[in-house]
Design an enzyme around this catalytic site. Structure first.
Site, PDB file in Angstrom:
ATOM      1  N   ARG A 159       0.871  -1.281   0.345  1.00 32.33           N
ATOM      2  CA  ARG A 159      -0.060  -0.043   0.230  1.00 32.33           C
ATOM      3  C   ARG A 159       1.212   1.471   0.199  1.00 32.33           C
ATOM      4  O   ARG A 159       0.584   2.360  -0.706  1.00 32.33           O
ATOM      5  CB  ARG A 159      -0.953   0.038   0.909  1.00 32.33           C
ATOM      6  CG  ARG A 159      -1.901  -1.168   1.833  1.00 32.33           C
ATOM      7  CD  ARG A 159      -2.802  -1.340   2.060  1.00 32.33           C
ATOM      8  NE  ARG A 159      -4.103  -1.498   1.905  1.00 32.33           N
ATOM      9  CZ  ARG A 159      -5.596  -1.113   2.885  1.00 32.33           C
ATOM     10  NH1 ARG A 159      -5.088  -1.293   3.715  1.00 32.33           N
ATOM     11  NH2 ARG A 159      -6.059  -1.649   2.450  1.00 32.33           N
TER      12      ARG A 159
ATOM     13  N   LYS B 215     -19.393 -16.016   2.424  1.00 30.60           N
ATOM     14  CA  LYS B 215     -20.711 -15.876   2.634  1.00 30.60           C
ATOM     15  C   LYS B 215     -21.767 -14.798   1.410  1.00 30.60           C
ATOM     16  O   LYS B 215     -21.164 -14.051   1.200  1.00 30.60           O
ATOM     17  CB  LYS B 215     -21.387 -14.432   3.720  1.00 30.60           C
ATOM     18  CG  LYS B 215     -20.779 -15.451   4.923  1.00 30.60           C
ATOM     19  CD  LYS B 215     -20.787 -14.422   6.564  1.00 30.60           C
ATOM     20  CE  LYS B 215     -21.048 -14.774   7.442  1.00 30.60           C
ATOM     21  NZ  LYS B 215     -20.698 -14.602   8.687  1.00 30.60           N
TER      22      LYS B 215
ATOM     23  N   GLY C 188     -10.082  -7.901   0.076  1.00 31.46           N
ATOM     24  CA  GLY C 188      -9.260  -8.629   0.073  1.00 31.46           C
ATOM     25  C   GLY C 188      -7.882 -10.406   0.707  1.00 31.46           C
ATOM     26  O   GLY C 188      -6.818  -9.915   0.860  1.00 31.46           O
TER      27      GLY C 188
ATOM     28  N   GLY D 282     -13.873  -3.760   1.404  1.00 28.61           N
ATOM     29  CA  GLY D 282     -14.935  -3.762   1.310  1.00 28.61           C
ATOM     30  C   GLY D 282     -14.980  -2.416   0.761  1.00 28.61           C
ATOM     31  O   GLY D 282     -16.285  -2.142  -0.417  1.00 28.61           O
TER      32      GLY D 282
HETATM   33  P1  ADP Z   1     -12.647 -11.069  -0.120  1.00 29.06           P
HETATM   34  O1  ADP Z   1     -11.770 -10.788   1.020  1.00 29.06           O
HETATM   35  O2  ADP Z   1     -11.560 -11.821  -1.602  1.00 29.06           O
HETATM   36  O3  ADP Z   1     -14.211 -10.523  -0.523  1.00 29.06           O
HETATM   37  P2  ADP Z   1     -14.628 -13.407   1.076  1.00 29.06           P
HETATM   38  O4  ADP Z   1     -13.752 -12.601   2.940  1.00 29.06           O
HETATM   39  O5  ADP Z   1     -15.648 -12.718   1.177  1.00 29.06           O
HETATM   40  O6  ADP Z   1     -13.045 -13.140   0.353  1.00 29.06           O
HETATM   41  O7  ADP Z   1     -14.387 -14.903   1.314  1.00 29.06           O
HETATM   42  C1  ADP Z   1     -13.065 -15.459   2.014  1.00 29.06           C
HETATM   43  C2  ADP Z   1     -13.315 -16.457   2.794  1.00 29.06           C
HETATM   44  O8  ADP Z   1     -13.885 -17.670   2.503  1.00 29.06           O
HETATM   45  C3  ADP Z   1     -11.583 -17.511   2.607  1.00 29.06           C
HETATM   46  O9  ADP Z   1     -11.364 -16.787   4.144  1.00 29.06           O
HETATM   47  C4  ADP Z   1     -11.602 -19.023   2.861  1.00 29.06           C
HETATM   48  O10 ADP Z   1     -11.438 -19.573   3.740  1.00 29.06           O
HETATM   49  C5  ADP Z   1     -13.717 -18.976   3.004  1.00 29.06           C
HETATM   50  N1  ADP Z   1     -13.725 -19.990   2.362  1.00 29.06           N
HETATM   51  C6  ADP Z   1     -14.194 -20.143   0.608  1.00 29.06           C
HETATM   52  N2  ADP Z   1     -14.630 -21.343   1.272  1.00 29.06           N
HETATM   53  C7  ADP Z   1     -15.206 -21.860   2.362  1.00 29.06           C
HETATM   54  C8  ADP Z   1     -16.168 -23.218   2.400  1.00 29.06           C
HETATM   55  N3  ADP Z   1     -15.612 -23.749   1.335  1.00 29.06           N
HETATM   56  N4  ADP Z   1     -16.154 -23.100   3.333  1.00 29.06           N
HETATM   57  C9  ADP Z   1     -15.427 -22.113   4.421  1.00 29.06           C
HETATM   58  N5  ADP Z   1     -15.115 -21.704   3.973  1.00 29.06           N
HETATM   59  C10 ADP Z   1     -14.723 -20.823   3.239  1.00 29.06           C
HETATM   60 MG    MG Z   2     -13.018 -11.315   2.852  1.00 26.06          MG
END
Ligand code: ADP
Ligand code: MG
Length: 422
Positions: A54, A221, A374, A397
């Protein structure tokens, strides 16, 4: 930023944020600018900066300003000191890191905004150089967008540069209140080069994609990403869904998901989205399952209709990775948000890594590959392909909010310019 696609305006013209490149010499030479950066970087056990991405990402803007003879007062937050002075959240390590990169000592100015001491120190910054204010979140007014703190910050400079994309989804004193104040006083409020790049790829590129446009969504989620799914669905030619997010869709199809992470209260929403999306949405056809999601877990590949009541889904399976890869290989614009599995654990990392490598190949071939989120950025890093991607967003975010079509307060406060159509 030549070559960047501008955003269509309501009147049919094109608009984009005004940037530091658009500032005239009279707005730069001998002028002092307040530059809101996002130096919220991870620190190691000895208070050293462990990942300087960053900081590095702001250097083009700082160099541009310095070469034009402007002085920059940098403002950032670090961690969550909750409005109190906290030595563990001091920006001193960042000032040291930045000094090394710029080749001169960047002073850390600890006096509070509004003090004559700070005003004197700021006036003494040599032309073309930068100084860094101490963590702005030491002041309770920052996250409240307090007018007094905003005015005190605005008093330090004649112009504003918004370079903190990672904070742009928040309306705080240093990125919104101070900018409003400076604009009201007749000063410029423009995007830094990093901010402009983020806006180009996450807003403009996605608004006018070259087709086919394929988005890959995953992660933990659905709930945090419903607006994103709704906003992106009508724009894409294909939406590939993996990660735990896919589990909730499986349930909407009436499939067994065992003890996998599922959002029960979102199953009907997932069914609606499937209805809405039709053939556009592709779900995994197989999964990597285990009794437990942990390092060293014994895994098995199961077709999605063969997941047992004791199983936990930890990753997409090899057939799904292949099907998703085929879609990606045919795409002309690609957006990726959310890992395909629990990529942090070796037994569940293959889907994410496999896909990340195919994405990097597409980026090598000149197709824009934009990574937001992230954990997705961390996954690209872990797969060793982050450098090859067209753009990896520095905001988690903020990137999600922008992709979901929200107007970010830290962007809305900047000046817009009309550009030639085309
Ligand atoms: P980003 O930060 O890229 O937006 P998220 O915060 O939505 O992504 O999600 C990332 C998390 O999702 C990771 O920590 C990963 O371990 C979890 N994850 C992905 N697939 C699964 C799964 N099948 N079961 C539980 N957790 C999962
Ligand atoms: Mg995340």
């Amino acid at each position: 930023m030549s070559g960047f696609l501008p955003l269509p305006a309501a009147d049919g013209g094109m608009r984009r944020a005004r940037t530091v490149d658009d500032l005239g010499p009279d707005e730069l030479d001998g002028q002092r600018l307040l530059v809101r950066v996002d130096y919220n970087v991870p620190l190691g056990p000895n208070g050293e900066v462990t990942s300087a991405g960053r900081i590095e990402a702001t250097l083009p803007t700082l160099e541009r300003l310095g070469n034009a003879g402007a002085t920059a007062v940098l403002v950032s937050h670090l961690g969550r000191p909750e409005g109190k002075r906290d030595p563990a959240a001091s920006l001193a390590p960042v000032a040291r890191d930045l000094s090394g990169r710029l080749g001169y000592e960047v002073p850390l100015l600890e006096a509070p905004p509004g003090s004559t001491e700070l005003e004197t120190q700021v006036a003494e910054i040599p032309s073309g150089r930068v100084a860094l204010l101490e963590n702005i979140r030491f002041h309770p007014g920052e996250t409240k967008n307090d007018p007094d703190l905003s005015a005190a910050l605005a008093a330090l400079a004649g112009g504003f540069v918004g370079e903190a994309f990672g904070t742009a989804h928040r309306a705080h004193a240093s990125n919104v209140g101070a900018a409003e104040r400076i604009r009201a006083d007749g000063g410029a409020a423009v995007a830094g080069l990093l901010m402009a790049k983020e806006l180009h790829f996450l807003k403009e590129c996605v608004a006018k994609p070259e087709r086919p446009f394929v988005a890959i969504l995953g992660g933990a989620k659905i709930s945090g990403k419903i607006e994103l799914i709704r906003a992106i669905l009508p724009k894409v030619d294909r939406l590939l869904i993996g990660g735990a997010m896919a589990n909730t869709f499986f349930r909407a199809l009436g499939l067994e998901t065992g003890s996998s992470l599922v959002e029960d209260d979102r199953v009907s929403m997932a069914a609606e989205l499937l209805e809405l999306g039709g053939d556009t949405i592709l779900l995994p056809v197989d999964c990597v399952v285990a009794d437990e999601i942990r390092e060293g877990a014994e895994t098995r590949v199961a077709d999605r209709q063969e997941v047992g009541p004791e199983d936990r889904i930890g990753d997409i399976g090899p057939r799904s990775t292949e099907i998703f890869s085929r879609e990606v290989r045919g795409a002309k614009t690609i957006l990726w948000n959310g890992p395909m599995g629990v990529f942090e654990l070796e037994p569940f990392a293959r889907g994410t890594n496999g896909l990340a490598h195919v994405l990097a190949e597409r980026a090598d071939a000149g197709v824009p590959v934009v990574v937001g989120g992230g954990d997705s950025a961390a996954a690209a890093e872990a797969a060793g392909v982050a450098e090859r991607m067209t753009h990896v967003s520095t905001g988690g975010g903020a990137s999600l909010d922008l992709l979901a079509g929200s107007e970010l307060p830290g962007v809305a406060v900047l000046e817009m310019v009309e550009t030639e159509t085309g």
